[in-house]
Scaffold this active site. Structure first.
Site, short mmCIF file in Angstrom:
data_model
loop_
_atom_site.label_atom_id
_atom_site.label_comp_id
_atom_site.label_asym_id
_atom_site.label_seq_id
_atom_site.Cartn_x
_atom_site.Cartn_y
_atom_site.Cartn_z
CD1 TRP A 26 -2.09 -2.03 1.24
CD2 TRP A 26 -3.50 -0.36 0.97
NE1 TRP A 26 -3.44 -2.49 1.15
CE2 TRP A 26 -4.37 -1.58 0.77
CE3 TRP A 26 -4.08 1.22 0.58
CZ2 TRP A 26 -5.78 -1.36 0.81
CZ3 TRP A 26 -5.48 1.12 0.21
CH2 TRP A 26 -6.14 -0.19 0.31
CB ALA A 58 0.54 -2.59 7.84
CD GLU A 60 -1.80 -8.83 4.81
OE1 GLU A 60 -3.24 -8.73 4.86
OE2 GLU A 60 -1.43 -7.57 4.68
CB VAL A 80 2.73 3.54 5.35
CG1 VAL A 80 2.29 3.10 3.99
CG2 VAL A 80 2.29 5.02 5.78
CB VAL A 81 -1.15 1.93 9.11
CG1 VAL A 81 -2.79 1.83 9.23
CG2 VAL A 81 -0.70 0.57 8.98
CB ILE A 82 -2.62 6.80 6.15
CG1 ILE A 82 -1.26 6.88 5.67
CG2 ILE A 82 -3.18 8.38 6.23
CD1 ILE A 82 -0.95 7.42 4.24
CG HIS A 88 -8.73 -0.42 9.08
ND1 HIS A 88 -7.94 -0.13 8.34
CD2 HIS A 88 -8.86 -1.96 8.71
CE1 HIS A 88 -7.11 -0.94 7.69
NE2 HIS A 88 -7.86 -2.11 8.06
CG PHE A 113 8.57 -0.93 14.49
CD1 PHE A 113 7.53 -1.88 14.33
CD2 PHE A 113 8.09 0.43 14.38
CE1 PHE A 113 6.15 -1.79 14.49
CE2 PHE A 113 6.89 0.74 14.48
CZ PHE A 113 5.95 -0.23 14.44
NE ARG A 127 6.73 10.85 11.25
CZ ARG A 127 5.41 11.11 11.79
NH1 ARG A 127 4.50 10.18 11.64
NH2 ARG A 127 5.20 11.96 12.95
#
Length: 161
Positions: A26, A58, A60, A80-82, A88, A113, A127
């Site tokens: 993603w 993420a 997985e 990355v998770v937004i 969620h 990490f 980032r």
């Protein structure tokens, strides 16, 4: 200020380590930056051929890191998770973080990490280690895992200093 107080780690020679990267798919631009940052860290640490495995997202990362950990000296997890408008974000961030921690402890293998957990896409871009980014989290995650793997190699040989 993010990054304030970060250690100034001098790259060490890690040419003899076996390293794998597990990277989510993603957010292509952010992921490209994270992977490029990790590759810069590998070059600085004299590591030539890390294995790169791509996964959908993420969530997985931990199961794939767990499959890789027994065969590698270090695993670097990048994703990355937004944040969106639902819980969620919290579930995925917690599951991925807890899972990666478990992999590291269960296998006594450093897991870098490099999972960005951001409020918006701009924070992720800032980032990702791209041109104009203020931070390079892919580099940092890879460098931390390599430094830890090198330390563990010494510890396993009886040297803890």
């Amino acid at each position: 200020m993010a990054g304030h107080g970060a250690p100034d780690l001098v790259p060490v020679d890690c040419h003899d380590l076996r390293v794998a990267v597990v990277a989510a798919s993603w957010h292509t631009e952010v992921m490209d930056g994270l992977i490029a940052g990790a590759q810069r860290a590998f070059a600085d640490h004299k590591l030539e051929e890390p294995v790169v495995v791509r996964v959908p997202g993420a969530f997985e990362l931990p199961v794939t890191a767990a499959a890789l950990a027994p065969s590698y000296d270090a695993v670097i997890a990048l994703g990355v998770v937004i944040r969106g408008g639902t819980p969620h974000f919290d579930y995925v961030c917690n599951a991925a973080t807890d899972g990666l921690t478990r992999v590291s402890l269960d296998h006594v293998t450093p897991v870098g990490f490099g999972l960005l957990t951001c409020d918006d896409e701009q924070q992720a871009l800032d980032r990702a280690g791209l041109e104009g980014s203020s931070e390079d989290k892919g580099y940092e995650a890879a460098s931390a895992a390599l430094q830890t793997a090198a330390t563990l190699k010494k510890v396993r040989r009886g040297y803890a200093g």
